[in-house]
Design a protein around this motif. Sequence first.
Motif, PDB file in Angstrom:
ATOM      1  N   MET A   1       0.812  -1.202   0.000  1.00 26.66           N
ATOM      2  CA  MET A   1       0.000   0.000   0.000  1.00 26.66           C
ATOM      3  C   MET A   1       0.853   1.263   0.000  1.00 26.66           C
ATOM      4  O   MET A   1       0.382   2.303  -0.415  1.00 26.66           O
ATOM      5  N   ASN A   2       2.079   1.163   0.467  1.00 26.50           N
ATOM      6  CA  ASN A   2       2.935   2.347   0.492  1.00 26.50           C
ATOM      7  C   ASN A   2       3.252   2.832  -0.913  1.00 26.50           C
ATOM      8  O   ASN A   2       3.533   4.009  -1.116  1.00 26.50           O
ATOM      9  N   LYS A   3       3.198   1.939  -1.871  1.00 25.82           N
ATOM     10  CA  LYS A   3       3.502   2.312  -3.243  1.00 25.82           C
ATOM     11  C   LYS A   3       2.482   3.306  -3.802  1.00 25.82           C
ATOM     12  O   LYS A   3       2.778   4.096  -4.674  1.00 25.82           O
ATOM     13  N   PHE A   4       1.249   3.274  -3.281  1.00 25.57           N
ATOM     14  CA  PHE A   4       0.227   4.197  -3.761  1.00 25.57           C
ATOM     15  C   PHE A   4       0.597   5.641  -3.481  1.00 25.57           C
ATOM     16  O   PHE A   4       0.304   6.530  -4.250  1.00 25.57           O
ATOM     17  N   PHE A   5       1.252   5.890  -2.399  1.00 25.71           N
ATOM     18  CA  PHE A   5       1.553   7.257  -1.988  1.00 25.71           C
ATOM     19  C   PHE A   5       2.869   7.776  -2.540  1.00 25.71           C
ATOM     20  O   PHE A   5       3.275   8.870  -2.232  1.00 25.71           O
ATOM     21  N   GLN A   6       3.561   6.996  -3.353  1.00 25.44           N
ATOM     22  CA  GLN A   6       4.794   7.442  -3.978  1.00 25.44           C
ATOM     23  C   GLN A   6       4.467   7.998  -5.360  1.00 25.44           C
ATOM     24  O   GLN A   6       4.157   7.259  -6.277  1.00 25.44           O
ATOM     25  N   PHE A   7       4.536   9.294  -5.476  1.00 22.38           N
ATOM     26  CA  PHE A   7       4.206   9.935  -6.738  1.00 22.38           C
ATOM     27  C   PHE A   7       5.450  10.019  -7.607  1.00 22.38           C
ATOM     28  O   PHE A   7       6.499  10.469  -7.171  1.00 22.38           O
ATOM     29  N   THR A   8       5.298   9.604  -8.843  1.00 23.08           N
ATOM     30  CA  THR A   8       6.400   9.672  -9.790  1.00 23.08           C
ATOM     31  C   THR A   8       6.366  11.017 -10.515  1.00 23.08           C
ATOM     32  O   THR A   8       5.493  11.852 -10.288  1.00 23.08           O
ATOM     33  N   LYS A   9       7.324  11.206 -11.391  1.00 23.09           N
ATOM     34  CA  LYS A   9       7.374  12.436 -12.182  1.00 23.09           C
ATOM     35  C   LYS A   9       6.127  12.568 -13.055  1.00 23.09           C
ATOM     36  O   LYS A   9       5.598  13.663 -13.248  1.00 23.09           O
ATOM     37  N   ASP A  10       5.640  11.446 -13.565  1.00 25.10           N
ATOM     38  CA  ASP A  10       4.433  11.469 -14.398  1.00 25.10           C
ATOM     39  C   ASP A  10       3.212  11.902 -13.597  1.00 25.10           C
ATOM     40  O   ASP A  10       2.366  12.647 -14.097  1.00 25.10           O
ATOM     41  N   ASP A  11       3.110  11.443 -12.353  1.00 23.39           N
ATOM     42  CA  ASP A  11       1.999  11.859 -11.497  1.00 23.39           C
ATOM     43  C   ASP A  11       2.050  13.358 -11.225  1.00 23.39           C
ATOM     44  O   ASP A  11       1.033  14.053 -11.278  1.00 23.39           O
ATOM     45  N   ARG A  12       3.234  13.858 -10.911  1.00 23.23           N
ATOM     46  CA  ARG A  12       3.378  15.297 -10.663  1.00 23.23           C
ATOM     47  C   ARG A  12       3.036  16.113 -11.911  1.00 23.23           C
ATOM     48  O   ARG A  12       2.354  17.135 -11.828  1.00 23.23           O
ATOM     49  N   THR A  13       3.471  15.639 -13.071  1.00 26.02           N
ATOM     50  CA  THR A  13       3.161  16.329 -14.325  1.00 26.02           C
ATOM     51  C   THR A  13       1.657  16.365 -14.561  1.00 26.02           C
ATOM     52  O   THR A  13       1.097  17.411 -14.925  1.00 26.02           O
ATOM     53  N   MET A  14       0.990  15.246 -14.325  1.00 28.96           N
ATOM     54  CA  MET A  14      -0.451  15.181 -14.535  1.00 28.96           C
ATOM     55  C   MET A  14      -1.182  16.117 -13.578  1.00 28.96           C
ATOM     56  O   MET A  14      -2.060  16.882 -13.986  1.00 28.96           O
ATOM     57  N   TRP A  15      -0.836  16.076 -12.283  1.00 26.54           N
ATOM     58  CA  TRP A  15      -1.528  16.922 -11.305  1.00 26.54           C
ATOM     59  C   TRP A  15      -1.236  18.405 -11.534  1.00 26.54           C
ATOM     60  O   TRP A  15      -2.123  19.240 -11.337  1.00 26.54           O
ATOM     61  N   LEU A  16      -0.013  18.746 -11.960  1.00 21.80           N
ATOM     62  CA  LEU A  16       0.276  20.156 -12.271  1.00 21.80           C
ATOM     63  C   LEU A  16      -0.514  20.612 -13.495  1.00 21.80           C
ATOM     64  O   LEU A  16      -0.985  21.757 -13.552  1.00 21.80           O
ATOM     65  N   GLY A  17      -0.676  19.731 -14.481  1.00 26.64           N
ATOM     66  CA  GLY A  17      -1.498  20.062 -15.645  1.00 26.64           C
ATOM     67  C   GLY A  17      -2.954  20.280 -15.263  1.00 26.64           C
ATOM     68  O   GLY A  17      -3.599  21.229 -15.727  1.00 26.64           O
ATOM     69  N   ILE A  18      -3.482  19.413 -14.404  1.00 33.68           N
ATOM     70  CA  ILE A  18      -4.865  19.578 -13.937  1.00 33.68           C
ATOM     71  C   ILE A  18      -5.010  20.875 -13.162  1.00 33.68           C
ATOM     72  O   ILE A  18      -5.977  21.625 -13.349  1.00 33.68           O
ATOM     73  N   LEU A  19      -4.036  21.178 -12.289  1.00 35.73           N
ATOM     74  CA  LEU A  19      -4.075  22.420 -11.514  1.00 35.73           C
ATOM     75  C   LEU A  19      -4.022  23.640 -12.429  1.00 35.73           C
ATOM     76  O   LEU A  19      -4.784  24.601 -12.250  1.00 35.73           O
ATOM     77  N   GLY A  20      -3.157  23.600 -13.442  1.00 33.81           N
ATOM     78  CA  GLY A  20      -3.043  24.730 -14.363  1.00 33.81           C
ATOM     79  C   GLY A  20      -4.309  24.959 -15.168  1.00 33.81           C
ATOM     80  O   GLY A  20      -4.795  26.088 -15.282  1.00 33.81           O
ATOM     81  N   ILE A  21      -4.869  23.894 -15.711  1.00 38.21           N
ATOM     82  CA  ILE A  21      -6.095  24.025 -16.503  1.00 38.21           C
ATOM     83  C   ILE A  21      -7.252  24.474 -15.628  1.00 38.21           C
ATOM     84  O   ILE A  21      -8.060  25.318 -16.025  1.00 38.21           O
ATOM     85  N   SER A  22      -7.340  23.940 -14.413  1.00 38.16           N
ATOM     86  CA  SER A  22      -8.414  24.346 -13.492  1.00 38.16           C
ATOM     87  C   SER A  22      -8.292  25.815 -13.117  1.00 38.16           C
ATOM     88  O   SER A  22      -9.290  26.534 -13.062  1.00 38.16           O
ATOM     89  N   THR A  23      -7.071  26.267 -12.865  1.00 38.00           N
ATOM     90  CA  THR A  23      -6.859  27.673 -12.512  1.00 38.00           C
ATOM     91  C   THR A  23      -7.243  28.595 -13.659  1.00 38.00           C
ATOM     92  O   THR A  23      -7.923  29.610 -13.447  1.00 38.00           O
ATOM     93  N   VAL A  24      -6.822  28.252 -14.866  1.00 41.41           N
ATOM     94  CA  VAL A  24      -7.183  29.068 -16.034  1.00 41.41           C
ATOM     95  C   VAL A  24      -8.699  29.097 -16.207  1.00 41.41           C
ATOM     96  O   VAL A  24      -9.291  30.156 -16.456  1.00 41.41           O
TER      97      VAL A  24
END
Length: 142
Positions: A1-24
Motif C-alpha cells: 500500500m505504500n507504493k500508492f503514496f509514492q508519486f512519480t514524475k508522471d503523477d506530478r506532471t499530470m496533477w500540475l497540468g490539472i491544476l493549471g487548466i483548473s486555474t485558467v
Amino acid sequence: MNKFFQFTKDDRTMWLGILGISTVFIVLMSLFTTTSPFYYAKRVLITLFIMFLPGYSITKLFFDHMEFTEYKALDKFLVSFFFSIATVQTLYFISTYVRTYALNVDEEMISSNVIAITIAILVTAVAFGVKFYLNKKNTPAS
C-alpha cells in the motif's frame, strides 16, 4: 500500500497540468461572468472528485505501470477519467433509476452531488479494499 503514496514524475506532471487548466478555467469564468470564483472552484473540485479521483485510485493501485504512448501522464489521466466514468457514472445512473422508478422517491429529495460523492467515496474505498485483500492474500503467512 505504500507504493500508492509514492508519486512519480508522471503523477506530478499530470496533477500540475490539472491544476493549471483548473486555474485558467476558474480565472476566465470569473472574469467573464458575474458569479463568484468560489462557485467555479467548488464546481471544479466536485468534478475532479467525481470524474477523476476514483479512476485515479484504481489506476494508481492496479495499473500504475501501464503505458500506451510516450506520454505516461496523459495515459494515466485518460485511463483514470475512463475508470471514473465506467464506475461512478454507471452506478449513479443505476441509483438514480432505482430511486426514481423503483422506490418512487422524488429526485429533489436527495441532492445529486451528495449521491455522486457518496458513490465516488465507495468506489475509492472498494478499490483500496480489493488491493489490500490481494496484497494480504499474496503475502505468505509467517
